[in-house]
Design an enzyme around this catalytic site. Structure first.
Site, mmCIF file in Angstrom:
data_model
loop_
_atom_site.group_PDB
_atom_site.id
_atom_site.type_symbol
_atom_site.label_atom_id
_atom_site.label_comp_id
_atom_site.label_asym_id
_atom_site.label_seq_id
_atom_site.Cartn_x
_atom_site.Cartn_y
_atom_site.Cartn_z
ATOM 1 N N GLY A 44 0.809 -1.207 0.000
ATOM 2 C CA GLY A 44 0.000 0.000 0.000
ATOM 3 C C GLY A 44 0.839 1.252 0.000
ATOM 4 N N GLY A 61 0.493 -0.723 6.524
ATOM 5 C CA GLY A 61 -0.557 0.267 6.658
ATOM 6 C C GLY A 61 -1.877 -0.383 7.010
ATOM 7 N N LYS A 112 -7.962 -4.260 6.633
ATOM 8 C CA LYS A 112 -6.946 -4.166 5.603
ATOM 9 C C LYS A 112 -7.455 -4.894 4.363
ATOM 10 C CE LYS A 112 -2.678 -4.983 6.557
ATOM 11 N NZ LYS A 112 -2.281 -3.820 5.718
ATOM 12 N N GLY A 113 -6.797 -4.645 3.241
ATOM 13 C CA GLY A 113 -7.142 -5.373 2.023
ATOM 14 C C GLY A 113 -7.689 -4.520 0.912
ATOM 15 N N GLU A 171 -0.451 -10.352 3.818
ATOM 16 C CA GLU A 171 -0.153 -9.423 4.905
ATOM 17 C C GLU A 171 -0.445 -10.061 6.256
ATOM 18 O OE1 GLU A 171 -1.117 -5.243 2.511
ATOM 19 O OE2 GLU A 171 -2.682 -6.238 3.670
ATOM 20 N N LYS A 195 -7.459 7.480 8.836
ATOM 21 C CA LYS A 195 -7.731 6.048 8.967
ATOM 22 C C LYS A 195 -8.242 5.669 10.359
ATOM 23 C CE LYS A 195 -6.316 5.546 4.796
ATOM 24 N NZ LYS A 195 -5.043 4.922 4.440
#
Length: 232
Positions: free
Chosen positions: A28, A83, A95-96, A104, A122
């Site tokens: 990312g 991240g 995430k993803g 990850e 975030k």
């Protein structure tokens, strides 16, 4: 402004890196900044080995001269720096967004410490505004999609909306590095991340999902002029 915040967060994460470490390299935009800063340290003599979580990260690291080691040749990962798309107050993550959450999570789980680097945008009170990615086998993915919908409902998500992720052209399905599909689940709010985790794990065809629970121990939040470090 966001890039400045990301850079402050990535720079602060370097404080957790020591000579001789094997390091998980996340994926990312913020993780990319970290890899670039890490490469500068390597050029100055820092001795580390990186385990990339995606082909994109691996390509960048090679281009910048960061030494890499194959994950199957690693017996210990000291720190992973990555991240996140969302972080709540309990350091639970979504995430993803880039479709790399399976690798990850494998690397994060194998690490002594996971350091998450994010910009202020975030941080959330409740996970779920960002669609939850669920990686599924291509065989029978539509069956899995229905079961995922039902599982989310049973775990307290009021009106989930499950869609197959597609490539930028909007036609062909997005394919992960592992050769799977991703179902993006718009939840608006996930009241109980652990319940969702358990519901999704019970569904045949689900390879992995983007909820990271009990993995992050350090969250570094990039601000306009500094980074704020939070530790559990």
């Amino acid at each position: 402004m966001s890039d400045r915040q990301k850079t402050h967060a990535a720079a602060a994460a370097l404080d957790y890196i020591e000579d001789g470490m094997t390091i998980g390299l996340g994926s990312g935009s913020t993780a990319e900044i970290f890899v670039r800063l890490l490469a500068e340290r390597v050029q100055d003599g820092l001795s580390i080995k990186g385990v990339p979580t995606s082909e994109q990260t691996a390509d960048l690291a090679r281009e910048l001269g960061v030494p890499l080691v194959d994950v199957d040749h690693v017996d210990h990962i000291a720190v992973t720096v990555d991240g996140a798309d969302e972080v709540d107050g309990r350091f639970q993550l979504i995430k993803g967004g880039g479709g790399r959450h399976l690798r990850e999570k494998i690397i994060a789980q194998a690490s002594d410490l996971m350091v998450v680097i994010v910009d202020e945008g975030k941080l959330v009170d409740t996970l779920g505004k960002f669609p939850l990615p669920v990686e599924v086998d291509t065989f029978g993915f539509s069956i899995a999609a229905k079961q995922i919908f039902d599982g989310l409902r049973s775990a307290g998500v009021k009106q989930p909306d499950v869609h197959l992720r597609r490539k930028g052209d909007g036609l062909a399905p997005f394919i992960t590095d592992g050769g799977n599909y991703i179902l993006d689940c718009a939840c608006e709010a996930i009241p109980d991340a652990r319940a969702v985790d358990q519901a999704l794990k019970a569904i045949p065809g689900v390879v992995e999902h983007g909820l990271f629970i009990n993995l992050a121990r350090v969250v570094i939040v990039g601000e306009d002029n500094q980074a704020r470090v939070m530790e559990l």
